[in-house]
Scaffold this active site. Structure first.
Site, PDB file in Angstrom:
ATOM      1  N   TYR A  79       0.851  -1.201   0.000  1.00  0.00           N
ATOM      2  CA  TYR A  79       0.000   0.000   0.000  1.00  0.00           C
ATOM      3  C   TYR A  79       0.884   1.247   0.000  1.00  0.00           C
ATOM      4  O   TYR A  79       0.639   2.207  -0.732  1.00  0.00           O
ATOM      5  CB  TYR A  79      -0.901  -0.015   1.241  1.00  0.00           C
ATOM      6  CG  TYR A  79      -1.881   1.129   1.287  1.00  0.00           C
ATOM      7  CD1 TYR A  79      -3.186   0.948   0.840  1.00  0.00           C
ATOM      8  CD2 TYR A  79      -1.510   2.384   1.759  1.00  0.00           C
ATOM      9  CE1 TYR A  79      -4.093   1.995   0.860  1.00  0.00           C
ATOM     10  CE2 TYR A  79      -2.403   3.435   1.775  1.00  0.00           C
ATOM     11  CZ  TYR A  79      -3.694   3.244   1.327  1.00  0.00           C
ATOM     12  OH  TYR A  79      -4.581   4.277   1.342  1.00  0.00           O
ATOM     13  N   PHE A 131     -10.552  19.439 -23.935  1.00  0.00           N
ATOM     14  CA  PHE A 131     -10.988  18.051 -24.035  1.00  0.00           C
ATOM     15  C   PHE A 131     -12.223  17.947 -23.132  1.00  0.00           C
ATOM     16  O   PHE A 131     -12.366  18.705 -22.183  1.00  0.00           O
ATOM     17  CB  PHE A 131      -9.870  17.087 -23.596  1.00  0.00           C
ATOM     18  CG  PHE A 131     -10.312  15.662 -23.725  1.00  0.00           C
ATOM     19  CD1 PHE A 131     -10.500  15.109 -24.986  1.00  0.00           C
ATOM     20  CD2 PHE A 131     -10.600  14.881 -22.619  1.00  0.00           C
ATOM     21  CE1 PHE A 131     -10.968  13.808 -25.127  1.00  0.00           C
ATOM     22  CE2 PHE A 131     -11.059  13.585 -22.755  1.00  0.00           C
ATOM     23  CZ  PHE A 131     -11.245  13.047 -24.007  1.00  0.00           C
ATOM     24  N   THR A 132     -13.108  17.006 -23.439  1.00  0.00           N
ATOM     25  CA  THR A 132     -14.412  16.955 -22.746  1.00  0.00           C
ATOM     26  C   THR A 132     -14.287  16.934 -21.216  1.00  0.00           C
ATOM     27  O   THR A 132     -14.892  17.753 -20.522  1.00  0.00           O
ATOM     28  CB  THR A 132     -15.207  15.711 -23.196  1.00  0.00           C
ATOM     29  OG1 THR A 132     -14.373  14.555 -23.057  1.00  0.00           O
ATOM     30  CG2 THR A 132     -15.667  15.832 -24.642  1.00  0.00           C
ATOM     31  N   ASP A 222      -0.968  18.835 -21.078  1.00  0.00           N
ATOM     32  CA  ASP A 222      -1.706  17.566 -21.130  1.00  0.00           C
ATOM     33  C   ASP A 222      -0.969  16.676 -22.131  1.00  0.00           C
ATOM     34  O   ASP A 222      -1.025  16.885 -23.340  1.00  0.00           O
ATOM     35  CB  ASP A 222      -3.156  17.808 -21.588  1.00  0.00           C
ATOM     36  CG  ASP A 222      -3.966  16.517 -21.665  1.00  0.00           C
ATOM     37  OD1 ASP A 222      -3.363  15.439 -21.806  1.00  0.00           O
ATOM     38  OD2 ASP A 222      -5.205  16.590 -21.590  1.00  0.00           O
ATOM     39  N   LYS A 265      -3.036   6.211 -23.260  1.00  0.00           N
ATOM     40  CA  LYS A 265      -2.747   6.465 -24.677  1.00  0.00           C
ATOM     41  C   LYS A 265      -1.269   6.211 -24.981  1.00  0.00           C
ATOM     42  O   LYS A 265      -0.890   5.080 -25.252  1.00  0.00           O
ATOM     43  CB  LYS A 265      -3.192   7.869 -25.032  1.00  0.00           C
ATOM     44  CG  LYS A 265      -4.710   7.974 -24.879  1.00  0.00           C
ATOM     45  CD  LYS A 265      -5.251   9.348 -25.052  1.00  0.00           C
ATOM     46  CE  LYS A 265      -6.744   9.265 -25.245  1.00  0.00           C
ATOM     47  NZ  LYS A 265      -7.136   9.671 -26.589  1.00  0.00           N
ATOM     48  N   ARG A 388     -17.708  13.238 -32.338  1.00  0.00           N
ATOM     49  CA  ARG A 388     -16.991  14.353 -31.738  1.00  0.00           C
ATOM     50  C   ARG A 388     -17.525  15.611 -32.398  1.00  0.00           C
ATOM     51  O   ARG A 388     -16.932  16.175 -33.297  1.00  0.00           O
ATOM     52  CB  ARG A 388     -15.474  14.214 -31.939  1.00  0.00           C
ATOM     53  CG  ARG A 388     -14.850  13.053 -31.230  1.00  0.00           C
ATOM     54  CD  ARG A 388     -14.530  13.215 -29.753  1.00  0.00           C
ATOM     55  NE  ARG A 388     -15.615  13.133 -28.805  1.00  0.00           N
ATOM     56  CZ  ARG A 388     -15.466  12.870 -27.511  1.00  0.00           C
ATOM     57  NH1 ARG A 388     -14.274  12.636 -27.005  1.00  0.00           N
ATOM     58  NH2 ARG A 388     -16.491  12.852 -26.702  1.00  0.00           N
ATOM     59  N   PHE A 454     -22.816  12.875 -23.940  1.00  0.00           N
ATOM     60  CA  PHE A 454     -22.466  11.926 -25.006  1.00  0.00           C
ATOM     61  C   PHE A 454     -22.220  10.519 -24.482  1.00  0.00           C
ATOM     62  O   PHE A 454     -22.320   9.557 -25.231  1.00  0.00           O
ATOM     63  CB  PHE A 454     -21.232  12.417 -25.794  1.00  0.00           C
ATOM     64  CG  PHE A 454     -19.975  12.520 -24.967  1.00  0.00           C
ATOM     65  CD1 PHE A 454     -19.674  13.672 -24.270  1.00  0.00           C
ATOM     66  CD2 PHE A 454     -19.084  11.469 -24.898  1.00  0.00           C
ATOM     67  CE1 PHE A 454     -18.514  13.780 -23.513  1.00  0.00           C
ATOM     68  CE2 PHE A 454     -17.911  11.546 -24.145  1.00  0.00           C
ATOM     69  CZ  PHE A 454     -17.630  12.712 -23.446  1.00  0.00           C
TER      70      PHE A 454
HETATM   71  C1  LIG Z   1      -6.196  14.937 -24.288  1.00  0.00           C
HETATM   72  C2  LIG Z   1      -6.854  14.165 -23.195  1.00  0.00           C
HETATM   73  N1  LIG Z   1      -6.859  14.644 -21.947  1.00  0.00           N
HETATM   74  C3  LIG Z   1      -7.456  13.983 -20.940  1.00  0.00           C
HETATM   75  C4  LIG Z   1      -8.099  12.787 -21.154  1.00  0.00           C
HETATM   76  C5  LIG Z   1      -8.794  12.091 -20.026  1.00  0.00           C
HETATM   77  O1  LIG Z   1      -8.081  10.935 -19.699  1.00  0.00           O
HETATM   78  P1  LIG Z   1      -8.787   9.633 -19.104  1.00  0.00           P
HETATM   79  O2  LIG Z   1      -9.726   9.104 -20.143  1.00  0.00           O
HETATM   80  O3  LIG Z   1      -7.650   8.705 -18.806  1.00  0.00           O
HETATM   81  O4  LIG Z   1      -9.509  10.051 -17.880  1.00  0.00           O
HETATM   82  C6  LIG Z   1      -8.119  12.250 -22.441  1.00  0.00           C
HETATM   83  C7  LIG Z   1      -8.800  10.993 -22.706  1.00  0.00           C
HETATM   84  O5  LIG Z   1      -9.042  10.563 -23.808  1.00  0.00           O
HETATM   85  C8  LIG Z   1      -7.492  12.961 -23.499  1.00  0.00           C
HETATM   86  O6  LIG Z   1      -7.489  12.512 -24.757  1.00  0.00           O
END
Ligand SMILES: Cc1ncc(COP(=O)(O)O)c(C=O)c1O
Length: 481
Positions: A79, A131-132, A222, A265, A388, A454
């Site tokens: 842990y 990003f979303t 990011d 990714k 998208r 979505f």
């Molecule tokens: C550019 C970017 N930032 C943040 C995220 C969020 O990451 P996670 O899906 O691991 O929470 C993603 C996910 O696709 C992403 O493409």
């Protein structure tokens, strides 16, 4: 690696062997129509058993390497003080040059911590593009998100090689307008996801950092698709042709105050991390880690994934690994352009993006062209893509639609998962669909969540168009395909 054949044609060559495989099957057209109806015309709600090729995302779906799988077997499940974490911290130091590493369960967990520590109501977060999940966290914390990419990003038929670049004039104007005190950080997203996987240049990153520093604003990066952006810099930016991916990564990171990434990714695992050389930022973030994620040496991740991430970080510095998806995407995009199918150019990282505004120009944005196109692609091929476009934007506080800048159906190419014949199949079915595009009509919500609609929203097809499309498909290909 791109290989030139004796007839002059260039093909992306897989620089790996396939040793473990997963069975897939192509559900016949009648089942695909029913499955789409059951999924409420939302490709997120399809089940794997109904999908032939899953191009929804490259998130957590890349093929892992033999060495990553082997590393998982020696994970230390302690842990606290877990040895696996120290291997990750060493890899972060070696590859990216940061002295402090914070593991988190995935990218959005890092965004949550950033929002918690740095963002106050009334703040303005500047970024090249949102990003979303990023936007959701900062907006929920009371901030406004400003996307200050160059205007070229909205041109889906561009030849600009760095459409993910920030527009420095817009950034400076925004800082002056709102005041630096209101800008907790500037966020640069590598291989900008929602606008076609478009990279930024190292020169632009340097310029943004210089500007941010002159106002004492930290630069947050990011890096979810960091190795792909580094690959594009190597391919496209003058002066970097002979630099290694690792050298480019280190030069990028030398400009960054806080890095965060989804490890799902570029590093081909399931997890995420934050990294910095600032003890102050590290302490501020770490204070909240046990509340939301877990102890400092696992941060909500499985220790097996931590081991695999340490290996994945080093492997992504191999040019052939960084190039694997971009080269397949380039080939995919070129083939569709040859067939006249409208796609985003130049080819980016992560996916081939079909431009729904040009594919189905008869559909108004209020009828969700990208969502309708994603549903049609599934019906015509069994291939799952992701909307998208406007569906991926939530309504504003007054309930009005926020029409997306771009309406895209995204066909992700997870690293090392699909082969040339898969790509040729998708090219063929997309070309058929384009020839029958008039059959595609709009969608209407029947169940609409308020946040990130979505993911779970359900819709219906207007005028029964999906049945007409399935009928046309069956006429050309028979009932079994
Ligand atoms: C550019 C970017 N930032 C943040 C995220 C969020 O990451 P996670 O899906 O691991 O929470 C993603 C996910 O696709 C992403 O493409």
């Amino acid at each position: 690696m791109n290989i030139r054949l004796s007839n002059g044609k260039v093909i992306p060559m897989e620089m790996h062997k396939v040793r473990i495989v997963q069975k897939t099957s192509l559900p016949p057209i009648a089942r695909r129509l029913t499955a789409m109806e059951e999924a409420g015309y939302n490709t997120f709600l399809l089940r794997t058993r109904d999908i032939f090729l899953d191009m929804l995302t490259d998130s957590g779906t890349n093929a892992m390497s033999d060495n990553q799988l082997a590393a998982m077997m020696v994970a230390d499940d302690a842990y606290a003080g877990c040895e696996s974490f120290y291997k990750l911290a060493d890899a972060v130091k070696e590859v990216l040059g940061f002295g402090y590493t914070i593991p988190v369960h995935q990218g959005r967990a890092a965004e949550h911590l950033l929002a918690k520590v740095f963002v106050k109501p009334g703040d303005v977060v500047i970024m090249n593009y949102h990003f979303t999940t990023t936007k959701a966290h900062f907006v929920l914390a009371g901030a406004t998100v400003l996307e200050l990419c160059t205007d070229e990003v909205l041109n889906t038929q561009s030849t600009n090689l760095f459409k993910g670049n920030m527009d420095l004039k817009k950034v400076e104007d925004a800082i002056r307008k709102y005041g630096a005190a209101k800008v907790p950080f500037i966020r640069m997203e590598a291989t900008t996801n929602l606008v076609g996987g478009q990279p930024f240049s190292l020169q632009n990153l340097r310029d943004v950092k210089k500007l941010a520093s002159s106002y004492n604003i930290p630069l947050v990066f990011d890096g979810s698709l960091i190795s792909e952006n580094a690959y594009f810099i190597k391919q496209r930016e003058k002066g970097y042709e002979s630099k290694s991916i690792q050298e480019i990564l280190q030069e990028m990171m030398s400009q960054v105050d806080i890095l965060y990434l989804s490890g799902r990714k570029s590093t081909s695992v399931r997890g995420g991390l934050m990294a910095t050389n600032s003890k102050k930022y590290y302490d501020e973030i770490l204070a909240w880690l046990p509340v939301y994620e877990g102890f400092a040496t696992y941060g909500g991740m499985s220790t097996k994934e931590i081991e695999a991430m340490a290996v994945g970080l080093r492997e992504m510095t191999d040019t052939n690994v960084a190039a694997a998806s971009p080269e397949f995407i380039q080939y995919f995009v070129n083939r569709l352009v040859e067939n006249g199918v409208p796609v985003v150019t130049p080819a980016g990282g992560l996916a081939c993006h079909v431009d729904a505004k040009r594919f189905v120009p008869h559909l108004p944005q209020a009828e969700y062209p990208a969502g309708a196109l994603a549903a049609a692609i599934y019906i015509a091929s069994g291939v799952r893509s992701m909307e998208r476009g406007t569906i991926s934007n939530d309504r504003d506080l007054d309930g009005n639609e926020v029409y997306a800048d771009l309406e895209l159906a995204r066909l992700a190419i997870p690293r090392r998962v699909y082969t040339m014949s898969h790509i040729e199949y998708v090219v063929d079915r997309l070309t058929w669909l384009y020839q029958h595009r008039d059959l595609i009509k709009g969608l209407k919500f029947v169940e609409e969540p308020k946040v990130l609609r979505f993911f779970f929203g359900r819709l219906r097809a207007l005028d029964n168009w999906s049945a007409n499309l399935a009928q046309a498909f069956e006429k050309d290909f028979g009932p079994d395909f």
